[in-house]
Design an enzyme around this catalytic site. Structure first.
Site, short mmCIF file in Angstrom:
data_model
loop_
_atom_site.label_atom_id
_atom_site.label_comp_id
_atom_site.label_asym_id
_atom_site.label_seq_id
_atom_site.Cartn_x
_atom_site.Cartn_y
_atom_site.Cartn_z
N ASP A 13 63.84 -38.63 0.47
CA ASP A 13 63.85 -38.63 -0.85
C ASP A 13 64.35 -39.68 -1.64
O ASP A 13 65.40 -40.06 -1.28
CB ASP A 13 64.64 -37.21 -1.34
CG ASP A 13 64.27 -36.75 -2.62
OD1 ASP A 13 64.31 -37.63 -3.79
OD2 ASP A 13 63.97 -35.55 -2.75
N SER A 26 61.36 -34.94 -8.02
CA SER A 26 61.09 -34.42 -6.56
C SER A 26 60.14 -33.23 -6.67
O SER A 26 59.85 -32.73 -6.02
CB SER A 26 62.34 -34.08 -5.89
OG SER A 26 62.85 -35.37 -5.86
N ASP A 47 66.70 -26.95 -3.52
CA ASP A 47 66.46 -28.00 -4.14
C ASP A 47 64.92 -28.34 -4.18
O ASP A 47 64.43 -27.67 -3.31
CB ASP A 47 67.32 -29.11 -3.59
CG ASP A 47 67.32 -30.20 -4.52
OD1 ASP A 47 67.13 -30.37 -5.80
OD2 ASP A 47 68.00 -31.45 -4.04
N THR A 86 62.58 -30.52 -3.10
CA THR A 86 61.61 -30.76 -2.03
C THR A 86 61.36 -29.77 -1.00
O THR A 86 60.37 -29.18 -0.78
CB THR A 86 62.23 -32.18 -1.56
OG1 THR A 86 62.28 -33.21 -2.37
CG2 THR A 86 61.32 -32.49 -0.55
N ARG A 131 63.12 -26.12 -11.83
CA ARG A 131 63.67 -26.36 -10.65
C ARG A 131 64.92 -25.75 -10.34
O ARG A 131 65.69 -25.69 -9.41
CB ARG A 131 63.45 -27.81 -10.24
CG ARG A 131 64.13 -28.88 -11.40
CD ARG A 131 64.12 -30.34 -10.91
NE ARG A 131 65.04 -30.49 -9.65
CZ ARG A 131 64.93 -31.64 -9.14
NH1 ARG A 131 64.03 -32.63 -9.79
NH2 ARG A 131 65.35 -31.83 -8.09
N GLU A 170 63.59 -33.06 5.17
CA GLU A 170 63.63 -33.96 4.08
C GLU A 170 65.19 -34.71 4.34
O GLU A 170 66.12 -33.81 4.51
CB GLU A 170 63.81 -33.18 2.63
CG GLU A 170 64.14 -34.09 1.51
CD GLU A 170 64.91 -33.59 0.30
OE1 GLU A 170 64.60 -34.00 -0.81
OE2 GLU A 170 65.37 -32.34 0.58
N ASP A 209 68.18 -40.27 -2.13
CA ASP A 209 67.80 -39.98 -3.68
C ASP A 209 69.14 -39.77 -4.31
O ASP A 209 69.58 -40.43 -5.38
CB ASP A 209 67.03 -39.04 -3.95
CG ASP A 209 66.97 -38.55 -5.15
OD1 ASP A 209 66.50 -38.97 -6.00
OD2 ASP A 209 67.69 -37.55 -5.50
N LYS A 210 70.00 -38.63 -3.79
CA LYS A 210 71.40 -38.31 -4.55
C LYS A 210 72.34 -39.44 -4.63
O LYS A 210 72.96 -39.60 -5.66
CB LYS A 210 71.73 -37.10 -3.94
CG LYS A 210 70.81 -35.93 -4.09
CD LYS A 210 71.44 -34.88 -3.46
CE LYS A 210 70.41 -33.51 -3.28
NZ LYS A 210 69.65 -33.38 -4.71
N HIS A 262 71.24 -42.26 -6.85
CA HIS A 262 71.37 -41.79 -8.43
C HIS A 262 72.92 -41.96 -8.62
O HIS A 262 73.39 -42.39 -10.08
CB HIS A 262 71.45 -40.19 -8.81
CG HIS A 262 69.78 -39.68 -8.74
ND1 HIS A 262 69.22 -40.03 -10.01
CD2 HIS A 262 69.28 -39.01 -8.03
CE1 HIS A 262 68.02 -39.44 -9.78
NE2 HIS A 262 68.01 -38.70 -8.90
N ASP A 309 59.06 -39.13 -1.63
CA ASP A 309 58.40 -38.55 -2.75
C ASP A 309 58.18 -39.54 -3.91
O ASP A 309 57.39 -39.46 -4.73
CB ASP A 309 59.37 -37.34 -3.02
CG ASP A 309 60.59 -37.38 -3.23
OD1 ASP A 309 61.36 -38.61 -2.97
OD2 ASP A 309 61.40 -36.56 -3.74
N HIS A 310 59.34 -40.48 -4.22
CA HIS A 310 58.94 -41.30 -5.17
C HIS A 310 60.25 -42.61 -4.90
O HIS A 310 61.19 -42.45 -4.18
CB HIS A 310 59.68 -40.79 -6.43
CG HIS A 310 60.96 -39.96 -6.46
ND1 HIS A 310 62.17 -40.70 -6.33
CD2 HIS A 310 61.29 -38.63 -6.32
CE1 HIS A 310 63.30 -39.87 -6.45
NE2 HIS A 310 62.53 -38.65 -6.36
N HIS A 341 64.94 -42.47 -11.32
CA HIS A 341 64.03 -42.67 -10.24
C HIS A 341 63.29 -43.86 -10.84
O HIS A 341 63.28 -44.40 -12.07
CB HIS A 341 63.10 -41.62 -10.17
CG HIS A 341 63.67 -40.53 -9.85
ND1 HIS A 341 63.16 -39.08 -9.59
CD2 HIS A 341 64.92 -40.25 -8.99
CE1 HIS A 341 63.82 -38.35 -9.02
NE2 HIS A 341 65.10 -38.90 -8.74
ZN LIG Z 1 66.45 -37.95 -7.64
#
Ligand SMILES: [Zn+2]
Length: 449
Positions: free
Chosen positions: A54, A105, A157, A159, A170, A318, A323-324, A327, A365-366, A411
């Site tokens: 992620d 996501s 979550d 994903t 979500r 995943e 990702d987290k 962030h 995913d991104h 992102h």
């Molecule tokens: Zn994110």
């Protein structure tokens, strides 16, 4: 060119050869034509393992590589011979024919889970019209394949959710989290929250975090008044909560592993990135996840053991907290999760070697925030920074500058890497769109034949 005496030049060349710099010389090139030809296999697969890092854009991969194995080193991810680039854009809720260039996501997961672009925040439902979209996992179940969904995030979550849940927002993760999707509540005749839908779908192997969502009470239907865990047990799930439970599993039809109340703990820790001049130089503290929470590689190995069967399986894994921690502008957290995810790639590739009718796909995913930049020299430079001392024995500056200091970093809309090994892996080569992953998996598993 200034004349240099031949003897001086020779000494200089010898000195250069003897320095550690040799370790970061460029790649050792050899012709790959035959190896690529051998790795192209146009057959069908029994099994698909889809691995999602992620927020694992090219920067996140490069940062982890530099830190952990050095600039000239290679991760397991780097060994996949068939590699392409993948576009990840979402669409706008009010104008589904227009792109939203920076996806989340939920939209990106929906793209590969259903083959359809949606708007940010939606879980396998259509933009604007909120219709349920059939997922790869649902198609695999109809064909009699076993299915698994593994994550270091809460299992509810985005994903992990996209494979077996359909909600308009979500955030609707547990029965009491439904303010944004009242129409989906069981009390309103809907399919319930993401937690309820994952269990009601009878996904065979569910391993991750998010126990808090499954401890909530269901508000309608046959299990009204019971928790989601109660409903899972009633629907023949074995529910487990720690590493020793996971290690003790031999063969179970359905397993729900909830190893943390929220997201699973991070593998590594270190100083957060800071405004000019930034944190560091630092080395990260490894081995920070408590022993009662299994590694993502251990969860993946167990999932493969539980899923293996004659009719085949579909498994998604995943690595969520790349990702987290991006962030959070936490470079050590982000790198530790990337390296832990790379260990999962090794597990999957080893499995693929022993079971050649398995397609392994690795992607993100991104894209995300972190960038490798020159050390900042000006206090006016935007963003937060951290210097990390890498495996090369030198410092790398990582910057996060897509949000104001202290706010969650954003992102990005860049394309991401996609790589594969096994039957029809060549379909990821070149530039593909995320929705094509759906078609590749449906085709290789013959889910619609
Ligand atoms: Zn994110």
């Amino acid at each position: 060119m200034r004349h240099i005496p031949r003897k001086t030049l020779a000494i200089a060349v010898v000195a250069l050869l003897l320095t550690p710099l040799l370790a970061v010389a460029g790649g050792a090139w050899r012709d790959k034509t035959d190896a690529l030809r051998d790795s192209i296999n146009g057959g069908h697969a029994d099994n698909v393992i889809l691995l999602i890092g992620d927020g694992m854009g090219d920067s996140e991969i490069t940062i982890a590589r530099n830190y952990h194995v050095g600039a000239a080193g290679r991760l397991s991810l780097d060994t996949l011979p068939l590699t392409g680039a993948m576009t990840t854009y979402a669409v706008q809720e009010a104008h589904p024919n227009l792109p939203d260039y920076v996806p989340d996501s939920a939209a990106t997961g929906t793209a590969w889970a259903t083959g359809t672009k949606t708007s940010n925040g939606r879980i396998s439902t259509t933009p604007g019209t909120d219709l349920d979209l059939t997922t790869i996992l649902e198609l695999a179940q109809r064909k009699g394949l076993r299915t698994g969904d593994v994550s270091t995030a809460e299992l509810t979550d985005a994903t992990p959710a996209v494979l077996a849940a359909h909600v308009s927002a979500r955030g609707c993760q547990g029965p009491t989290d439904m303010a944004a999707c009242p129409q989906d509540k069981k009390a309103a005749g809907g399919p319930g929250s993401i937690a309820e839908q994952l269990v009601d779908h009878k996904v065979n192997v569910l391993l991750g975090g998010g126990k808090q969502r499954f401890d909530q009470k269901i508000d309608g239907g046959p299990f009204a008044g019971k928790t989601v865990i109660d409903s899972a047990i009633a629907q023949s799930y074995r529910v487990i909560t720690k590493t020793s439970d996971l290690d003790a599993l031999k063969s179970e039809k359905n397993v729900l592993g909830l190893f943390s109340s929220g997201n699973m703990s991070l593998e590594w820790s270190g100083a957060l990135a800071q405004p000019f001049p930034g944190s560091g130089p630092q080395r990260c503290l490894e081995g920070q996840r408590p022993a009662e929470q299994p590694s993502l590689a251990a969860m993946t190995s167990t999932a493969l053991t539980l899923l293996e069967n004659k009719r085949g399986f579909f498994l998604q894994v995943e690595g969520a907290s790349i990702d987290k921690q991006d962030h959070a502008a936490n470079p050590c957290g982000q790198i530790g999760e990337t390296i832990a995810f790379d260990a999962v790639i090794k597990v999957a590739l080893d499995y693929q070697q022993k079971h050649p009718r398995t397609l392994v796909i690795v992607t993100a995913d991104h894209g995300h925030t972190s960038q490798i930049i020159p050390p900042p020299t000006n206090a006016a430079q935007p963003g937060v920074f951290s210097k990390l001392t890498t495996a090369d024995g030198t410092d790398m500056t990582v910057s996060y500058a897509t949000s104001p200091v202290g706010a969650s970093q954003e992102h990005t809309g860049t394309e991401v890497r996609v790589a594969a090994q096994g039957p029809r892996a060549a379909n990821v080569v070149g530039v593909i769109d995320q929705t094509e992953l759906y078609s590749i998996i449906v085709d290789v598993l013959r889910l619609k034949d």
